[in-house]
Design a protein around this motif. Structure first.
Motif, mmCIF file in Angstrom:
data_model
loop_
_atom_site.group_PDB
_atom_site.id
_atom_site.type_symbol
_atom_site.label_atom_id
_atom_site.label_comp_id
_atom_site.label_asym_id
_atom_site.label_seq_id
_atom_site.Cartn_x
_atom_site.Cartn_y
_atom_site.Cartn_z
ATOM 1 N N MET A 1 0.854 -1.171 0.000
ATOM 2 C CA MET A 1 0.000 0.000 0.000
ATOM 3 C C MET A 1 0.902 1.237 0.000
ATOM 4 S SD MET A 1 -3.057 1.098 2.616
ATOM 5 C CE MET A 1 -2.358 0.291 3.985
ATOM 6 N N LYS A 2 0.512 2.236 -0.801
ATOM 7 C CA LYS A 2 1.280 3.485 -0.821
ATOM 8 C C LYS A 2 0.317 4.674 -0.805
ATOM 9 C CE LYS A 2 2.311 4.831 -5.541
ATOM 10 N NZ LYS A 2 3.258 4.985 -6.597
ATOM 11 N N GLN A 3 0.837 5.794 -0.305
ATOM 12 C CA GLN A 3 0.043 7.016 -0.224
ATOM 13 C C GLN A 3 0.568 8.032 -1.228
ATOM 14 O OE1 GLN A 3 -0.511 8.564 3.777
ATOM 15 N NE2 GLN A 3 -0.048 6.557 4.615
ATOM 16 N N GLU A 4 -0.359 8.678 -1.921
ATOM 17 C CA GLU A 4 -0.028 9.763 -2.845
ATOM 18 C C GLU A 4 -0.839 10.977 -2.446
ATOM 19 O OE1 GLU A 4 0.576 6.990 -6.840
ATOM 20 O OE2 GLU A 4 -1.231 8.189 -6.627
ATOM 21 N N TYR A 5 -0.293 12.157 -2.753
ATOM 22 C CA TYR A 5 -0.983 13.410 -2.444
ATOM 23 C C TYR A 5 -1.193 14.172 -3.741
ATOM 24 C CZ TYR A 5 -0.298 12.144 2.341
ATOM 25 O OH TYR A 5 -0.351 11.463 3.531
ATOM 26 N N TRP A 6 -2.420 14.654 -3.925
ATOM 27 C CA TRP A 6 -2.837 15.249 -5.198
ATOM 28 C C TRP A 6 -3.616 16.534 -4.983
ATOM 29 C CZ3 TRP A 6 -1.912 13.121 -10.037
ATOM 30 C CH2 TRP A 6 -1.387 11.827 -10.055
ATOM 31 N N ARG A 87 -4.464 9.916 -1.610
ATOM 32 C CA ARG A 87 -4.969 8.735 -2.313
ATOM 33 C C ARG A 87 -4.165 7.535 -1.812
ATOM 34 N NH1 ARG A 87 -5.020 9.311 -8.604
ATOM 35 N NH2 ARG A 87 -7.034 10.258 -8.156
ATOM 36 N N VAL A 88 -4.870 6.478 -1.420
ATOM 37 C CA VAL A 88 -4.221 5.239 -1.004
ATOM 38 C C VAL A 88 -4.319 4.254 -2.161
ATOM 39 C CG1 VAL A 88 -4.241 3.324 0.645
ATOM 40 C CG2 VAL A 88 -4.747 5.653 1.425
ATOM 41 N N ILE A 89 -3.140 3.755 -2.579
ATOM 42 C CA ILE A 89 -3.043 2.808 -3.681
ATOM 43 C C ILE A 89 -2.719 1.433 -3.106
ATOM 44 C CG2 ILE A 89 -1.847 2.251 -5.855
ATOM 45 C CD1 ILE A 89 -3.347 4.903 -5.984
ATOM 46 N N GLY A 90 -3.512 0.437 -3.467
ATOM 47 C CA GLY A 90 -3.298 -0.936 -2.983
ATOM 48 C C GLY A 90 -2.132 -1.613 -3.669
ATOM 49 N N LYS A 91 -1.808 -2.813 -3.197
ATOM 50 C CA LYS A 91 -0.673 -3.573 -3.721
ATOM 51 C C LYS A 91 -0.818 -3.894 -5.205
ATOM 52 C CE LYS A 91 0.570 -5.624 0.670
ATOM 53 N NZ LYS A 91 0.736 -6.849 1.443
ATOM 54 N N SER A 92 -2.023 -4.080 -5.679
ATOM 55 C CA SER A 92 -2.222 -4.412 -7.095
ATOM 56 C C SER A 92 -2.428 -3.168 -7.965
ATOM 57 C CB SER A 92 -3.396 -5.382 -7.253
ATOM 58 O OG SER A 92 -4.587 -4.774 -6.801
ATOM 59 N N GLY A 93 -2.252 -1.963 -7.365
ATOM 60 C CA GLY A 93 -2.327 -0.720 -8.136
ATOM 61 C C GLY A 93 -3.693 -0.061 -8.174
ATOM 62 N N GLU A 94 -4.679 -0.641 -7.509
ATOM 63 C CA GLU A 94 -6.020 -0.046 -7.499
ATOM 64 C C GLU A 94 -6.120 1.046 -6.432
ATOM 65 O OE1 GLU A 94 -6.181 -2.882 -4.143
ATOM 66 O OE2 GLU A 94 -5.323 -3.003 -6.140
ATOM 67 N N ILE A 95 -6.966 2.025 -6.703
ATOM 68 C CA ILE A 95 -7.222 3.092 -5.724
ATOM 69 C C ILE A 95 -8.135 2.526 -4.648
ATOM 70 C CG2 ILE A 95 -8.265 5.349 -5.329
ATOM 71 C CD1 ILE A 95 -7.546 6.040 -8.255
ATOM 72 N N GLU A 96 -7.637 2.521 -3.412
ATOM 73 C CA GLU A 96 -8.431 2.011 -2.296
ATOM 74 C C GLU A 96 -9.286 3.091 -1.651
ATOM 75 O OE1 GLU A 96 -6.016 -0.087 0.518
ATOM 76 O OE2 GLU A 96 -5.579 -1.711 -0.893
ATOM 77 N N SER A 97 -8.727 4.309 -1.573
ATOM 78 C CA SER A 97 -9.486 5.398 -0.952
ATOM 79 C C SER A 97 -8.906 6.744 -1.345
ATOM 80 C CB SER A 97 -9.501 5.262 0.575
ATOM 81 O OG SER A 97 -8.204 5.443 1.089
#
Length: 144
Positions: A1-6, A87-97
Motif C-alpha cells: 500500500m502506498k500514499q499519494e498526495y494530489w 490517495r491510497v493505492i493498494g498492492k495491485s495498483g487499485e485506488i483504495e481510498s
C-alpha cells in the motif's frame, strides 16, 4: 500500500497559480467563461523532498482581464474550485481510498477587475506518516 498526495482543480474562471514551497506548480493562464476542468497535479514527491520541514501550499487566483463596455463600475466574475487529497493505492495498483486533507475550496463571486481575487495558504507537515494541514489562511476579494 502506498500514499499519494494530489491537487484536483475543477474550475478556474480567470487565472489560478499554485505554489508549493515557493516553486510554481501550475499556472492556468487566463481562462474565461468558467469551463469545467478536471486537472490533477501530484505533489507527493515535492512534499517528501523535505519531510522534516513544514511545506507551504499557496493558491493565488487572479481577476486579470475583463470585457468592458467602458463603464467604471464593471465587475468581473471569478470562480476557483480545487481539492487537495490523499490517495491510497493498494498492492495491485487499485485506488483504495481518497481522503481530503483540507476542506475543498469552491467559491464564485464578482469583484473589481485586475486584482488578486484569492490568496489561500496552507501549512502542511508530516505527522504519524501522513501529511496534514496544521494551519491555513484564506483571503478573498469580492463584491456582494
Amino acid at each position: 500500500m502506498k500514499q499519494e498526495y494530489w491537487i484536483n482543480v475543477k474550475h478556474v474562471d480567470n487565472r489560478l497559480v499554485i505554489y508549493l514551497n515557493g516553486e510554481t506548480l501550475w499556472d492556468s493562464g487566463i481562462i474565461h467563461d468558467d469551463p469545467a476542468l478536471n486537472h490533477f497535479i501530484e505533489i507527493t514527491d515535492l512534499l517528501q523532498a523535505h519531510p522534516e520541514y513544514t511545506s507551504e501550499l499557496i493558491f493565488e487566483g487572479f481577476n486579470d482581464t475583463y470585457k468592458s463596455n467602458g463603464s467604471d463600475g464593471d465587475l468581473n466574475p471569478w470562480h476557483f474550485n480545487y481539492r487537495v487529497f490523499k490517495r491510497v493505492i493498494g498492492k495491485s495498483g487499485e485506488i483504495e481510498s481518497e481522503t481530503d486533507i483540507l476542506i475543498p475550496y469552491n467559491e464564485k463571486h464578482l469583484s473589481n477587475p485586475n486584482m488578486r481575487a484569492i490568496n489561500n495558504s496552507y501549512q502542511i507537515v508530516l505527522k504519524d506518516k501522513e501529511y496534514k494541514v496544521i494551519a491555513n489562511a484564506l483571503s478573498q476579494q469580492f463584491f456582494k
